[in-house]
Design an enzyme around this catalytic site. Structure first.
Site, PDB file in Angstrom:
ATOM      1  N   ASP A 195     -13.911   3.147   7.057  1.00  0.00           N
ATOM      2  CA  ASP A 195     -12.940   3.815   6.177  1.00  0.00           C
ATOM      3  C   ASP A 195     -13.616   4.273   4.893  1.00  0.00           C
ATOM      4  OD1 ASP A 195     -10.250   4.709   5.534  1.00  0.00           O
ATOM      5  OD2 ASP A 195     -10.275   3.148   4.008  1.00  0.00           O
ATOM      6  N   HIS A 226       0.843  -1.203   0.000  1.00  0.00           N
ATOM      7  CA  HIS A 226       0.000   0.000   0.000  1.00  0.00           C
ATOM      8  C   HIS A 226       0.869   1.241   0.000  1.00  0.00           C
ATOM      9  CE1 HIS A 226      -4.251   1.215   0.741  1.00  0.00           C
ATOM     10  NE2 HIS A 226      -3.660   2.369   1.075  1.00  0.00           N
ATOM     11  N   SER A 250      -6.448   4.724   8.456  1.00  0.00           N
ATOM     12  CA  SER A 250      -7.164   4.366   7.225  1.00  0.00           C
ATOM     13  C   SER A 250      -6.455   3.212   6.520  1.00  0.00           C
ATOM     14  CB  SER A 250      -7.233   5.605   6.322  1.00  0.00           C
ATOM     15  OG  SER A 250      -7.512   5.261   4.992  1.00  0.00           O
ATOM     16  N   ARG A 275     -13.093  12.748   3.975  1.00  0.00           N
ATOM     17  CA  ARG A 275     -11.778  13.406   4.068  1.00  0.00           C
ATOM     18  C   ARG A 275     -11.378  13.959   2.711  1.00  0.00           C
ATOM     19  NH1 ARG A 275      -8.156   8.916   5.466  1.00  0.00           N
ATOM     20  NH2 ARG A 275      -6.471  10.423   5.405  1.00  0.00           N
ATOM     21  N   LYS A 313      -7.530  -1.245   6.832  1.00  0.00           N
ATOM     22  CA  LYS A 313      -7.752  -2.043   5.618  1.00  0.00           C
ATOM     23  C   LYS A 313      -6.812  -3.254   5.595  1.00  0.00           C
ATOM     24  CE  LYS A 313      -7.540   1.525   2.483  1.00  0.00           C
ATOM     25  NZ  LYS A 313      -7.850   2.798   3.104  1.00  0.00           N
TER      26      LYS A 313
HETATM   27  N1  URA Z   1      -4.250   5.578   1.526  1.00  0.00           N
HETATM   28  C1  URA Z   1      -5.286   5.231   2.315  1.00  0.00           C
HETATM   29  O1  URA Z   1      -5.813   4.135   2.222  1.00  0.00           O
HETATM   30  N2  URA Z   1      -5.721   6.114   3.218  1.00  0.00           N
HETATM   31  C2  URA Z   1      -5.167   7.323   3.382  1.00  0.00           C
HETATM   32  O2  URA Z   1      -5.616   8.079   4.221  1.00  0.00           O
HETATM   33  C3  URA Z   1      -4.087   7.689   2.546  1.00  0.00           C
HETATM   34  C4  URA Z   1      -3.644   6.787   1.619  1.00  0.00           C
END
Ligand code: URA
Length: 419
Positions: A162, A84, A184, A169, A188
């Site tokens: 999220d 990620h 966030s 956001r 995940k």
């Molecule tokens: N990626 C995400 O999943 N969340 C964020 O807040 C920033 C990048």
């Protein structure tokens, strides 16, 4: 407990407790809190900060009120890799790295997000080629068993908190906050549990952390939460001082990813460096092979087109276009050339501004109901440090709507050319 009292408490710079954060997330997920109150609360975190413990409580609550899928307990070939990025402009690493790794027989499973602020999102890029991005647990497992790769978005069951906070956001300028970003991402990563998590923390003018020091601070948050939740994270800090590669947008980034996977890697030295850095790290750690063997395997995956075919299969299995048979539908109605009005060495003032220009072309959202123009995008003909002659094309802008000269001016205002 009462939502307004919690907002008041945080607006007076008091720390929120585990119970208060749990209460917030529970009610957000149950749909009991209107968007205006959720954004008011997000703004208190944004302005007054979210400390390490609050970020951990937030991750914990988002994870708690989510369906959890422990892939390691299902009959799926291990290791199971997740990667990620904290977000950037032109960041198409997921589209390239994942099929390379999957083509080498390693499972990859990942929850991604849509475009956030000025950054692009993998989910939007996948949707631009017709992919379904919301999948049930059963479907995710089936995808993994069939083709050892999937990328999905949050759903109303999987990290729903999220899904709600991420959208709000994005639209209210409350993205770049260490605690909100770390929670966030990690909620995940822990909801869909594989064996290895790799994180790419970006810094620079095209990232949410403007400086290396800020990126280190975000790493501190990620590590703290990882430790509290007893999960190992492998983190790389990388530069987002200028867009990654030459393409910014949705279909145009998919096009660049395909070009890279087709073997044209030397045209994209920055992408190549990052892809090899991650892929080598993953292979050395999970396959217990040497650095040079890992590099050879990656070269082979690309040269033999195995990675490209894995990409095609992945997209087809996620109900996207069969790109092995059909051309990528990148055919924007309008294009505009941005030419230099000076000769000299070019530098972008702000990479985030390039992301904003892409959004203004139609490539991102301003309001919740905005539909993305997947044709919109930017192709950079020159990157930082390149020499440009007067009248030479610096960038090509694409859109499905007529591109007005203000956007071109915005682009030119965002560059400096020095002799
Ligand atoms: N990626 C995400 O999943 N969340 C964020 O807040 C920033 C990048």
């Amino acid at each position: 407990m009462n939502f307004i009292n919690i907002i008041r408490k945080k607006s007076k710079k008091n720390k929120l407790s585990k119970q208060e954060i749990d209460y917030i997330i529970k009610n957000v997920v149950m749909g009991k809190i209107p968007d205006y109150l959720i954004t008011a609360w997000l703004m208190t975190f944004y302005i007054n900060g979210c400390n390490l413990d609050e970020a951990y409580f937030l991750t914990l609550a988002m994870w708690k009120y989510s369906k959890k899928i422990d892939l390691t307990k299902l009959k799926i070939k291990q290791p199971i890799i997740d990667k990620h990025s904290t977000g950037g402009v032109g960041d198409k690493v997921t589209l390239i790295l994942l099929p390379i790794i999957a083509s080498l027989g390693i499972s990859v499973a990942k929850l991604s997000g849509k475009g956030l602020g000025f950054t692009g999102g993998t989910i939007d890029k996948l949707q631009s080629i017709g992919c379904q991005t919301e999948w049930s647990q059963k479907q995710m497992v089936a995808l993994l068993k069939k083709n050892n790769i999937f990328v999905a978005s949050q759903t109303n069951d999987i990290v729903p908190a999220d899904k709600i906070l991420y959208n709000l956001r994005d639209l209210t300028g409350t993205v770049d906050n260490y605690g909100l970003i770390a929670s966030s991402i990690l909620a995940k990563k822990f909801a869909i549990l594989g064996t290895h998590v790799y994180l790419d923390v970006k810094y620079g003018s095209g990232a949410f952390c403007q400086t290396y020091q800020q990126a280190k601070q975000l790493v501190r948050y990620l590590k703290y939460i990882g430790k509290k939740m007893q999960r190992k994270l492998t983190i790389i800090i990388s530069s987002m001082q200028q867009p990654l590669g030459k393409a910014i947008g949705n279909l145009i980034e998919v096009k660049e990813a395909i070009d890279f996977l087709s073997g044209n890697t030397n045209s994209y030295s920055d992408i190549k460096e990052l892809i090899y850095q991650f892929a080598i790290k993953i292979l050395v750690e999970t396959e217990k092979i040497s650095y040079s063997d890992a590099k050879e395997k990656i070269n082979f995956a690309i040269k033999s087109k195995k990675a490209l075919h894995k990409f095609y299969l992945w997209i087809k299995d996620q109900k996207g276009i069969d790109l092995s048979k059909k051309n990528l539908p990148f055919n924007p109605k309008y294009k505009l050339l941005v030419k230099s009005n000076k000769s000299g060495y070019l530098n972008l003032k702000s990479t985030a501004q390039i992301g904003n220009i892409c959004r203004d072309l139609g490539g991102g959202r301003i309001k919740k109901e905005d539909k993305i123009d997947f044709q919109a995008g930017i192709h950079l003909m020159k990157k930082n440090g390149d020499y440009v002659k007067v009248g030479e094309v610096i960038a090509v802008l694409y859109s499905s709507k007529k591109i007005n000269d203000d956007i071109k001016k915005e682009f030119l205002d965002n560059i400096v050319i020095k002799i």
